[in-house]
Design a protein around this motif. Structure first.
Motif: not given
Length: 385
Positions: A318-338
């Protein structure tokens, strides 16, 4: 990151369906595009920790809903809690610049230009705030799930009846309204509303629409996806936030149908590709990133729409929308992980933890600080080592 949201001209003086009409809205459950409950996500491997990140600060804003996502602008992070708290945080320290309790539930927000902030309450009031005090409030004719856009001394609102309305940022006076007749069903989640140069761009049904911010006149419309199916639910293709903007290029997702990019200088669709997702997209000048409803993460080439890579190890999270920043793409999930993924191939770079409740909306970047908000109201800011 050139994802700006300010007008260049200075103006003078996961989802639910709604059955809407005459300013009323009734919720209808939706399961067609959600992660199948019978599938459990595979266990995660130990975090790779190839890119170091330190927790710089954390704070609490109260239980949050899916339409209450943080906003970073002008060195501040604006956040809101469902019970009525609105706060402006210093992006470097996480400390309150100001905090206000509206004493009424909040359904959408926060929008801000760095000075004036705006939220929408659960009683359909649009409330403008500056320096921690309420400036004005007006009653909206319909429910709203998209954060207001504050720009050019005006506040713009996208409501669930597919109307865009402009208000004077100082007084709350209604300036104009533009409505598009639409289908009886609309999504009960954040839509698309942003500024591109001197054009107000809104998602109205499956169309990305360019409006004159002075009077609401439609300048152009671009159809990102065509409705298909045999009933109203299957034919629903509303555009969802967030979007990826690079100059005149704006890429967006049509719910459960497609991802596409539009040249806003011409109001023309550059490409549109089938995609089965319910959250927004983000990207850079080379690629656009998105998460599908089953948890696959996909990267499309911005110029052509061809797929660059796809990963499946985060399926059913159950992933969130992503954020592209620097070298990475950051994505959150339903367990509170990024999850921090390499933007080149989707490989894992690191994994960040919060309070264990779902991440609300997409991560945001405030200066050098990566910020997320959780369902339980935690707001966390990390910086690279």
């Amino acid at each position: 990151m050139p994802q700006g949201n300010g007008f260049s001209l200075q103006l003078a003086s996961r989802g639910r369906l709604l059955l809407s009409g005459l300013g009323l809205a009734a919720a209808i459950g939706l399961s067609a595009c959600s992660s199948p409950a019978k599938f459990e996500p595979a266990p995660l491997a130990p975090p790779a920790a190839l890119l170091g990140a330190n927790l710089a600060w954390s704070t609490q804003v109260g239980t949050s809903g899916t339409s209450l996502t943080p906003l970073a602008t002008a060195g501040r992070v604006f956040v809101a809690g469902a019970s009525g708290t609105v706060a402006a945080l210093d992006a470097d320290t996480g400390k309150d610049v100001w905090r206000l309790d509206l004493r009424t539930g909040i359904s959408a927000g926060v929008g801000s230009d760095g000075q004036t902030a705006a939220v929408i309450t659960q009683t359909n009031d649009l409330v403008a705030i500056a320096d921690g005090r309420e400036l004005w409030r007006v009653r909206l004719p319909a429910r709203a799930f998209t954060a207001p856009l504050v720009a050019g001394q005006r506040v713009f609102v996208l409501t669930a009846d597919r109307s865009v309305t402009a208000f004077d940022g100082r007084t709350g006076a209604r300036l104009w309204s533009q409505a598009r007749p639409g289908e009886p069903l609309v999504l009960g989640q954040s839509g698309v509303l942003l500024a591109v140069g001197n054009t107000l761009v809104a998602g109205l049904s499956a169309r990305l629409t360019g409006l004159d911010p002075l009077n609401g006149t439609i300048r152009w419309e671009a159809l990102v996806a065509s409705a298909r199916g045999t009933n109203e639910v299957e034919r629903l293709v509303d555009l969802v936030g967030t979007v990826s903007r690079q100059g005149d290029s704006v890429c967006a997702r049509a719910f459960g149908a497609a991802v596409g990019c539009v040249d806003t200088s011409r109001g023309a669709v550059v490409w549109s590709k089938p995609a089965r997702g319910s959250t927004g997209v983000h990207g850079d000048d080379r690629m656009v990133f998105g998460t599908e409803s089953d948890g696959r993460v996909v990267a499309w080439q911005r110029a052509s729409g061809e797929r660059s890579w796809e990963i499946e190890r985060l399926k059913y999270r159950e992933l969130t929308s992503p954020l592209a920043v620097g070298r990475v793409v950051a994505i959150g999930d339903s367990k509170g992980l990024v999850h921090l993924l390499s933007r080149e191939d989707g490989s894992e770079m690191n994994r960040l933890t919060t309070d264990g409740s779902p991440i609300v909306g997409a991560p945001v970047l405030a200066g050098q600080t990566l910020v997320v908000q959780t369902r339980n109201g935690g707001v966390y800011g990390w910086r690279p080592q």
